[in-house]
Design a protein around this motif. Structure first.
Motif, short mmCIF file in Angstrom:
data_model
loop_
_atom_site.label_atom_id
_atom_site.label_comp_id
_atom_site.label_asym_id
_atom_site.label_seq_id
_atom_site.Cartn_x
_atom_site.Cartn_y
_atom_site.Cartn_z
N TYR A 110 0.08 -1.58 -0.45
CA TYR A 110 -0.41 0.01 -0.01
C TYR A 110 0.77 1.37 0.30
O TYR A 110 1.03 2.28 -0.55
CB TYR A 110 -0.96 -0.39 1.20
CG TYR A 110 -2.31 0.65 0.82
CD1 TYR A 110 -3.17 -0.24 -0.20
CD2 TYR A 110 -2.44 1.81 1.08
CE1 TYR A 110 -4.81 0.20 -0.08
CE2 TYR A 110 -3.83 2.17 0.68
CZ TYR A 110 -5.00 1.84 -0.36
OH TYR A 110 -5.78 2.08 0.09
N VAL B 40 0.16 3.83 -2.95
CA VAL B 40 -0.31 5.48 -3.10
C VAL B 40 0.11 6.93 -4.05
O VAL B 40 -0.05 7.63 -4.38
CB VAL B 40 -0.33 6.15 -1.65
CG1 VAL B 40 -1.43 5.32 -1.32
CG2 VAL B 40 1.06 6.31 -1.14
N LEU C 63 -7.33 1.13 3.84
CA LEU C 63 -6.20 2.69 4.15
C LEU C 63 -6.51 2.20 5.62
O LEU C 63 -5.32 2.21 6.54
CB LEU C 63 -6.31 3.53 3.74
CG LEU C 63 -5.28 4.55 3.70
CD1 LEU C 63 -3.53 3.99 3.44
CD2 LEU C 63 -5.48 6.02 3.19
#
Length: 138
Positions: free
Chosen positions: A17, A21, A77
């Motif tokens: 992750y 982003v 998230l």
């Protein structure tokens, strides 16, 4: 939402992750290289919503799979940064926010919310390509 499936691999998901982003990264869920995975995921939300008892205002219905996918991304998230025991805060957030989302959907059906619904639809149409539930953001 598959938090239980992700739990054993939480460290890896966190690293993934962090890289995802970056919109220039092919690991980003918004990058062109991820289009098929994104479309498949949005389509899965579309299938779930087709089977749901909840009905959406007609003009918003085509956008709902995409909106739920975005919601899922936000929950993921939050889950990555959730240090509560067994990520209970994420589950609580999901429960409370889903309830709120469905209340807002019910409210959106009322004739008095037509102006608000049209305003939301303008935003959705500008930033979510149609036709089809598997469209990517611009």
């Amino acid at each position: 939402f598959r938090f239980a499936q992700f739990a054993p691999h939480r460290g890896f998901v966190t690293v993934l992750y962090q890289n995802s982003v970056n919109p220039e990264s092919p690991l980003s869920p918004f990058h062109e290289a991820s289009r098929q995975l994104r479309e498949d995921s949005i389509a899965a939300f579309g299938e779930l919503l087709t089977d749901a008892t909840e009905r959406f205002p007609n003009e918003l219905a085509p956008h709902m799979p995409y909106l739920f996918w975005l919601y899922h991304m936000g929950l993921l998230l939050f889950w990555l940064f959730d240090d509560s025991d067994d990520q209970r805060a994420t589950r609580r957030l999901m429960d409370l926010s889903l309830d709120t989302i469905f209340q807002l959907i019910n409210l959106a059906r009322l004739p008095l919310t037509g102006t608000l619904r049209k305003s939301a639809l303008r935003i959705l149409e500008e930033f979510h390509l149609l036709p089809g539930p598997a469209a990517a953001p611009r």
